[in-house]
Scaffold this active site. Structure first.
Site, mmCIF file in Angstrom:
data_model
loop_
_atom_site.group_PDB
_atom_site.id
_atom_site.type_symbol
_atom_site.label_atom_id
_atom_site.label_comp_id
_atom_site.label_asym_id
_atom_site.label_seq_id
_atom_site.Cartn_x
_atom_site.Cartn_y
_atom_site.Cartn_z
ATOM 1 N N GLY A 59 0.837 -1.196 0.000
ATOM 2 C CA GLY A 59 0.000 0.000 0.000
ATOM 3 C C GLY A 59 0.865 1.237 0.000
ATOM 4 C CD GLU A 60 3.845 2.806 3.224
ATOM 5 O OE1 GLU A 60 4.810 3.308 2.592
ATOM 6 O OE2 GLU A 60 4.001 2.207 4.297
ATOM 7 N N GLY A 61 0.810 3.606 -1.855
ATOM 8 C CA GLY A 61 1.113 4.077 -3.200
ATOM 9 C C GLY A 61 2.429 3.531 -3.710
#
Length: 344
Positions: free
Chosen positions: A309-311
């Site tokens: 996640g987090e980009g």
């Protein structure tokens, strides 16, 4: 609600015509050729400008964590937001390596992050328990969507021509699984995964929470917005708003993994033409991501087994896209190089 900006098809066709006369066999650069042409259509230029990515990480907590669905306590959301602010998270490293603008937005963190140098747009301190009741009210969902839209506007005003949304929220794979199940019709057994690494008992809890939530709304005729309110989360709604505003402004978004794809599915129910402004970065190792990508009709660029996640998965793909643009712009044509073209 404003619709997506139309693509510039004349610029795309001009880019394709350029690809046909570059010093290579037609199609020999594979997907890189069409990626460059897509950026031409997005930017309205036969030869697109270099990419200027902006990454926005949206953070929020989830009431469904009381069902025992995560391997980590909810406090980790607050602790990770501090880590983002201090530059220690994976997405911080990637943003620095890409020279990308990075912004962190609190849309629903339960802990106290008021002193941190981030964007403070808290709608409420975490969503409700979606297994028992609507995760958010209609007004809360609208506020989270607007927080995402505002973030997209800031990024574009700062010069971005490629948007990336990231997520942080303990419990958000449960909310995302519920959304993907509802919006695709897929069974929880095919969508619910281990998220942050839950054990078998935690996985059983996740299955139970998602099934309970789906049963709670099974007979309701829900719009996409209603579905987001019932089964989503504040950061998921913000990401949906981020994508919608990017498309309205004519700036493409590179979609990250499982949570981002759930947000994209929600956003697409609100604006079907959004599809033209989305590009899938990677195939997440999280269960059910393939189903979400197929529903979005977005083939991923790479499969690296990532599920952070987090980009982060999207950020990793930026150099690949940058090279596609540079090849398109920098290669000589047959005429410029004095090389004979393909025989008749």
């Amino acid at each position: 609600m404003n619709s997506s900006k139309p693509l510039d098809l004349s610029a795309r066709n001009a880019a394709r015509a350029r690809q046909a006369i570059l010093t290579k066999p037609p199609g020999s650069l594979g997907q890189l050729e069409e990626l460059a042409c897509r950026f031409a259509a997005w930017q309205g230029r036969a030869q697109p400008e270099d990419l200027r990515p902006a990454i926005t990480v949206f953070a929020a907590d989830h009431g469904v964590t009381v069902e025992g669905v995560s391997a980590f306590p909810s406090a980790v959301t607050t602790e990770m937001v501090r880590n983002f602010a201090n530059g220690g998270a994976a997405i911080c490293v990637l943003a620095r390596a890409l020279d990308a603008r990075l912004e962190v937005v609190d849309v629903g963190v339960a802990g106290d992050v008021a002193a941190l140098p981030i964007v403070h747009a808290k709608v409420r301190p975490g969503s409700q328990n979606l297994a028992k009741q609507a995760a958010m009210s209609a007004d809360e969902t609208a506020a989270a969507l607007e927080a995402g839209r505002s973030a997209a506007r800031r990024a574009v005003e700062a010069g971005a021509n490629l948007l990336i949304a990231g997520d942080m929220g303990i419990g958000n794979t449960t909310a995302s699984a519920a959304l993907i199940c509802r919006l695709t019709g897929a069974a929880p057994e095919l969508v619910v995964g281990r998220g942050t690494g839950v054990d078998d008992a935690g996985l059983a809890n996740k299955h139970r929470a998602v099934k309970t939530a789906l049963a709670r709304v099974a007979w309701e005729n829900l719009s996409g917005l209603d579905t987001l309110s019932e089964l989503g989360g504040l950061e998921i709604a913000a990401i949906a708003g981020f994508y919608l505003e990017g498309a309205r402004l004519g700036v493409p978004s590179l979609v990250d993994g499982f949570i981002a794809s759930a947000a994209a599915l929600c956003a697409k129910t609100m604006e079907p033409s959004l599809h033209d402004w989305l590009l899938a970065s990677h195939r997440s190792a999280e269960s059910g991501h393939d189903l979400a990508l197929k529903a979005l009709q977005l083939p991923p660029l790479v499969d690296l087994g990532m599920r952070l996640g987090e980009g982060s998965g999207a950020a990793v793909c930026v150099p690949l896209l940058q090279l596609a643009v540079k090849l398109h712009n920098g290669m000589a044509t047959f005429a410029e190089a004095g090389i004979s073209g393909k025989s008749a």
